[in-house]
Scaffold this motif. Structure first.
Motif, PDB file in Angstrom:
ATOM      1  N   GLU A 198       0.814  -1.214   0.000  1.00  0.00           N
ATOM      2  CA  GLU A 198       0.000   0.000   0.000  1.00  0.00           C
ATOM      3  C   GLU A 198       0.847   1.263   0.000  1.00  0.00           C
ATOM      4  N   LYS A 199       2.091   1.146   0.408  1.00  0.00           N
ATOM      5  CA  LYS A 199       2.995   2.302   0.420  1.00  0.00           C
ATOM      6  C   LYS A 199       3.669   2.529  -0.937  1.00  0.00           C
ATOM      7  N   MET A 200       3.609   1.552  -1.831  1.00  0.00           N
ATOM      8  CA  MET A 200       4.415   1.572  -3.051  1.00  0.00           C
ATOM      9  C   MET A 200       3.719   2.278  -4.191  1.00  0.00           C
ATOM     10  N   ILE A 201       4.459   3.149  -4.870  1.00  0.00           N
ATOM     11  CA  ILE A 201       3.979   3.781  -6.092  1.00  0.00           C
ATOM     12  C   ILE A 201       5.109   3.783  -7.113  1.00  0.00           C
ATOM     13  N   VAL A 202       4.775   3.982  -8.370  1.00  0.00           N
ATOM     14  CA  VAL A 202       5.772   4.032  -9.447  1.00  0.00           C
ATOM     15  C   VAL A 202       5.865   5.454  -9.976  1.00  0.00           C
ATOM     16  N   ILE A 203       7.061   6.018  -9.923  1.00  0.00           N
ATOM     17  CA  ILE A 203       7.386   7.266 -10.621  1.00  0.00           C
ATOM     18  C   ILE A 203       8.627   6.989 -11.457  1.00  0.00           C
ATOM     19  N   TRP A 204       8.496   7.083 -12.742  1.00  0.00           N
ATOM     20  CA  TRP A 204       9.609   6.754 -13.636  1.00  0.00           C
ATOM     21  C   TRP A 204      10.733   7.770 -13.504  1.00  0.00           C
ATOM     22  N   ASP A 205      11.955   7.317 -13.753  1.00  0.00           N
ATOM     23  CA  ASP A 205      13.062   8.262 -13.873  1.00  0.00           C
ATOM     24  C   ASP A 205      12.709   9.297 -14.925  1.00  0.00           C
ATOM     25  N   ILE A 206      12.895  10.566 -14.579  1.00  0.00           N
ATOM     26  CA  ILE A 206      12.466  11.645 -15.466  1.00  0.00           C
ATOM     27  C   ILE A 206      13.535  11.919 -16.523  1.00  0.00           C
ATOM     28  N   LEU A 207      13.079  12.003 -17.768  1.00  0.00           N
ATOM     29  CA  LEU A 207      13.958  12.298 -18.899  1.00  0.00           C
ATOM     30  C   LEU A 207      13.532  13.626 -19.507  1.00  0.00           C
ATOM     31  N   ASP A 208      14.412  14.597 -19.457  1.00  0.00           N
ATOM     32  CA  ASP A 208      14.137  15.912 -20.034  1.00  0.00           C
ATOM     33  C   ASP A 208      14.801  15.967 -21.412  1.00  0.00           C
ATOM     34  N   TYR A 209      14.005  15.755 -22.448  1.00  0.00           N
ATOM     35  CA  TYR A 209      14.546  15.633 -23.806  1.00  0.00           C
ATOM     36  C   TYR A 209      15.303  16.877 -24.257  1.00  0.00           C
ATOM     37  N   SER A 210      14.748  18.048 -24.013  1.00  0.00           N
ATOM     38  CA  SER A 210      15.399  19.267 -24.480  1.00  0.00           C
ATOM     39  C   SER A 210      16.756  19.465 -23.818  1.00  0.00           C
ATOM     40  N   PHE A 211      16.850  19.106 -22.528  1.00  0.00           N
ATOM     41  CA  PHE A 211      18.120  19.235 -21.800  1.00  0.00           C
ATOM     42  C   PHE A 211      19.161  18.274 -22.354  1.00  0.00           C
ATOM     43  N   ILE A 212      18.761  17.021 -22.588  1.00  0.00           N
ATOM     44  CA  ILE A 212      19.697  16.019 -23.098  1.00  0.00           C
ATOM     45  C   ILE A 212      20.143  16.373 -24.520  1.00  0.00           C
ATOM     46  N   LYS A 213      19.217  16.793 -25.359  1.00  0.00           N
ATOM     47  CA  LYS A 213      19.574  17.175 -26.725  1.00  0.00           C
ATOM     48  C   LYS A 213      20.552  18.346 -26.725  1.00  0.00           C
ATOM     49  N   GLN A 214      20.290  19.330 -25.874  1.00  0.00           N
ATOM     50  CA  GLN A 214      21.184  20.489 -25.782  1.00  0.00           C
ATOM     51  C   GLN A 214      22.588  20.061 -25.359  1.00  0.00           C
ATOM     52  N   LEU A 215      22.682  19.205 -24.334  1.00  0.00           N
ATOM     53  CA  LEU A 215      23.994  18.751 -23.862  1.00  0.00           C
ATOM     54  C   LEU A 215      24.714  17.909 -24.916  1.00  0.00           C
ATOM     55  N   SER A 216      23.963  17.163 -25.712  1.00  0.00           N
ATOM     56  CA  SER A 216      24.591  16.301 -26.725  1.00  0.00           C
ATOM     57  C   SER A 216      25.304  17.113 -27.798  1.00  0.00           C
ATOM     58  N   GLN A 217      24.933  18.377 -27.922  1.00  0.00           N
ATOM     59  CA  GLN A 217      25.531  19.242 -28.934  1.00  0.00           C
ATOM     60  C   GLN A 217      26.551  20.209 -28.354  1.00  0.00           C
ATOM     61  N   LYS A 218      26.793  20.081 -27.045  1.00  0.00           N
ATOM     62  CA  LYS A 218      27.596  21.083 -26.350  1.00  0.00           C
ATOM     63  C   LYS A 218      29.097  20.804 -26.401  1.00  0.00           C
ATOM     64  N   ASP A 219      29.501  19.577 -26.153  1.00  0.00           N
ATOM     65  CA  ASP A 219      30.918  19.243 -26.034  1.00  0.00           C
ATOM     66  C   ASP A 219      31.352  18.290 -27.144  1.00  0.00           C
ATOM     67  N   LYS A 220      32.664  18.127 -27.272  1.00  0.00           N
ATOM     68  CA  LYS A 220      33.209  17.172 -28.229  1.00  0.00           C
ATOM     69  C   LYS A 220      33.161  15.767 -27.633  1.00  0.00           C
ATOM     70  N   SER A 221      33.310  14.772 -28.499  1.00  0.00           N
ATOM     71  CA  SER A 221      33.294  13.394 -28.006  1.00  0.00           C
ATOM     72  C   SER A 221      34.596  12.693 -28.385  1.00  0.00           C
ATOM     73  N   TYR A 222      34.550  11.779 -29.334  1.00  0.00           N
ATOM     74  CA  TYR A 222      35.700  10.946 -29.672  1.00  0.00           C
ATOM     75  C   TYR A 222      36.763  11.759 -30.409  1.00  0.00           C
ATOM     76  N   THR A 223      38.011  11.477 -30.100  1.00  0.00           N
ATOM     77  CA  THR A 223      39.121  12.225 -30.706  1.00  0.00           C
ATOM     78  C   THR A 223      40.148  11.313 -31.374  1.00  0.00           C
ATOM     79  N   ASP A 224      39.806  10.013 -31.525  1.00  0.00           N
ATOM     80  CA  ASP A 224      40.815   9.078 -32.036  1.00  0.00           C
ATOM     81  C   ASP A 224      40.789   8.925 -33.562  1.00  0.00           C
ATOM     82  N   GLY A 225      39.883   9.602 -34.238  1.00  0.00           N
ATOM     83  CA  GLY A 225      39.854   9.560 -35.689  1.00  0.00           C
ATOM     84  C   GLY A 225      39.381   8.254 -36.292  1.00  0.00           C
ATOM     85  N   PHE A 226      38.795   7.388 -35.486  1.00  0.00           N
ATOM     86  CA  PHE A 226      38.340   6.083 -35.989  1.00  0.00           C
ATOM     87  C   PHE A 226      37.188   6.275 -36.972  1.00  0.00           C
ATOM     88  N   LEU A 227      37.211   5.519 -38.075  1.00  0.00           N
ATOM     89  CA  LEU A 227      36.216   5.678 -39.129  1.00  0.00           C
ATOM     90  C   LEU A 227      35.196   4.548 -39.178  1.00  0.00           C
TER      91      LEU A 227
END
Length: 399
Positions: A198-227
């Motif tokens: 009776e105490k248990m409820i489900v709240i999903w982990d919250i995903l903020d799409y706009s925040f994640i999309k913004q961060l995905s474009q913010k920094d560089k990623s791989y630098t090893d030149g692999f193709l």
């Protein structure tokens, strides 16, 4: 008058529950709530992402003492300080040596049995106190915090047996509500404590799409030149739960098949040394790359061809959800919560928990361009994010 909320979590390292908490905090209405945050370890990668309205409390006095060198601790004792802290820390260390095979659940109990008594009661009273992780945060909120309502978050498929089950029951029964992050996590927990359902409820982990999309474009990623094709996994370096042993074996199988790829792992943890040894012994230095941690994993996910998760257990699988938000196909093992978000053959492939199955799925999805493109197209049309889950949080507080 604003309501006072306390959140408690072990740390803000780069991991799922920590990321989930930072997202929740970023969406809160601070015109209504005054928020304190208590950590047990400071300096995690996600601390810079905390909203400025969040009051990060000072470390507990015991935490400061425990992180000092032994020499510094002895100096404190000679000056007449912290003798009780020293005895508690010594007892905890001795118990860990006596229980060398202890898992994290047992370690948390041993910690609280030895250290809990020297941690003082908080002088602050809250309207709401939230233990945002299992183990020590739950024990701390249960024992040391005064609040009108208390809530415990369970972020994993939490399996408790024997002494651990009995010990933790005494805490969970005192909370007003127990929040599970998926239906499957709730099913696991209610099988352990059916009288608390009776105490248990489900709240999903919250995903903020706009925040994640913004961060995905913010920094560089791989630098090893692999193709070739890049594979990415974002998870704590843990053998059993996260299944990195499966990942390494699958990587070795793919290498021996002559597949052109690089598999990158973002995370840190106690399994790293064994992973490095395996990589060296199997000549995988050019195939399986340990990147360490970063507060912003999203450019790495965005620039990969494939996201792979080899977990044996997950409460939800937050990194899988984030890969899906960025339209990256997923190969994942069939852990308990996987079908809360995966549709096999539609947004990725779900396979059994063994290296051959994982390797076969990776090879299949990378070679079959029609399948790969159909998954990408499906992902592009999936609902993005679930920031509306914040309303469930408000309803919880108002109940």
């Amino acid at each position: 008058m604003k309501k006072k909320i306390l959140f408690v979590i072990d740390s803000l390292i780069c991991a799922g529950a920590e990321k989930s908490l930072v997202t929740l905090l970023s969406l809160l209405d601070y015109s209504k709530y005054e928020v304190d945050l208590q950590l047990f370890h400071y300096g995690g990668e996600f601390e810079p992402f905390l909203p400025q309205e969040v009051h990060l409390l000072h470390p507990l006095e015991y935490t400061c003492f425990a992180e000092k060198s032994i020499l510094a601790q002895i100096k404190d004792i000679l000056c007449g300080k912290y003798f009780r802290f020293f005895i508690a820390r010594l007892n905890f260390s001795l118990k860990l040596r006596l229980h060398k095979q202890a898992n994290n659940i047992m370690k948390a109990r041993l910690y609280w049995e030895t250290v809990g008594s020297v941690i003082p009661q908080s002088k602050q009273k809250y309207d709401y106190a939230i233990a945002y992780a299992q183990g020590i945060p739950t024990f701390y909120v249960g024992d040391k915090i005064t609040a009108n309502k208390k809530y415990a978050w369970v972020n994993v498929s939490y399996r408790l047996m024997g002494k651990e089950k009995i010990y933790q029951y005494n805490f969970y029964k005192c909370f007003n509500s127990i929040v599970l992050v998926s239906d499957s996590a709730k099913n696991v927990f209610q099988n352990i404590y059916p009288d608390l359902i009776e105490k248990m409820i489900v709240i999903w982990d919250i995903l903020d799409y706009s925040f994640i999309k913004q961060l995905s474009q913010k920094d560089k990623s791989y630098t090893d030149g692999f193709l070739g094709d890049r594979i990415i996994t974002v998870a704590r370096l843990n053998k059993y739960q996260k299944g990195y042993d499966i990942a390494l074996d699958a990587c070795n199988i793919l290498k021996n098949r002559g597949i052109k790829f690089k598999w990158y792992a973002l995370g840190k943890g106690g399994f790293r040394q064994e992973m490095e040894q395996y990589i060296k012994e199997h000549n995988l230095e050019d195939y399986f790359i340990l990147l360490g941690t970063t507060p912003n994993p999203y450019p790495y996910i965005k620039d990969a061809a494939l996201y792979v998760q080899t977990s044996r257990h997950e409460g939800f699988g937050l990194s899988i959800a984030e890969a899906r938000l960025l339209n990256i196909p997923v190969v994942t093992t069939e852990f308990d919560a996987v079908y809360n978000q995966m549709i096999n053959g539609k947004n990725g492939l779900v396979v059994s928990q063994n290296p051959i199955a994982v390797a076969n799925a990776i090879e299949h999805i990378l070679k079959d361009k029609n399948l790969y493109n159909s998954i990408v197209n499906y992902l592009k049309n999936e609902k993005k994010g679930n920031s509306e889950e914040i309303q469930k949080f408000y309803q919880l507080l108002d109940a």
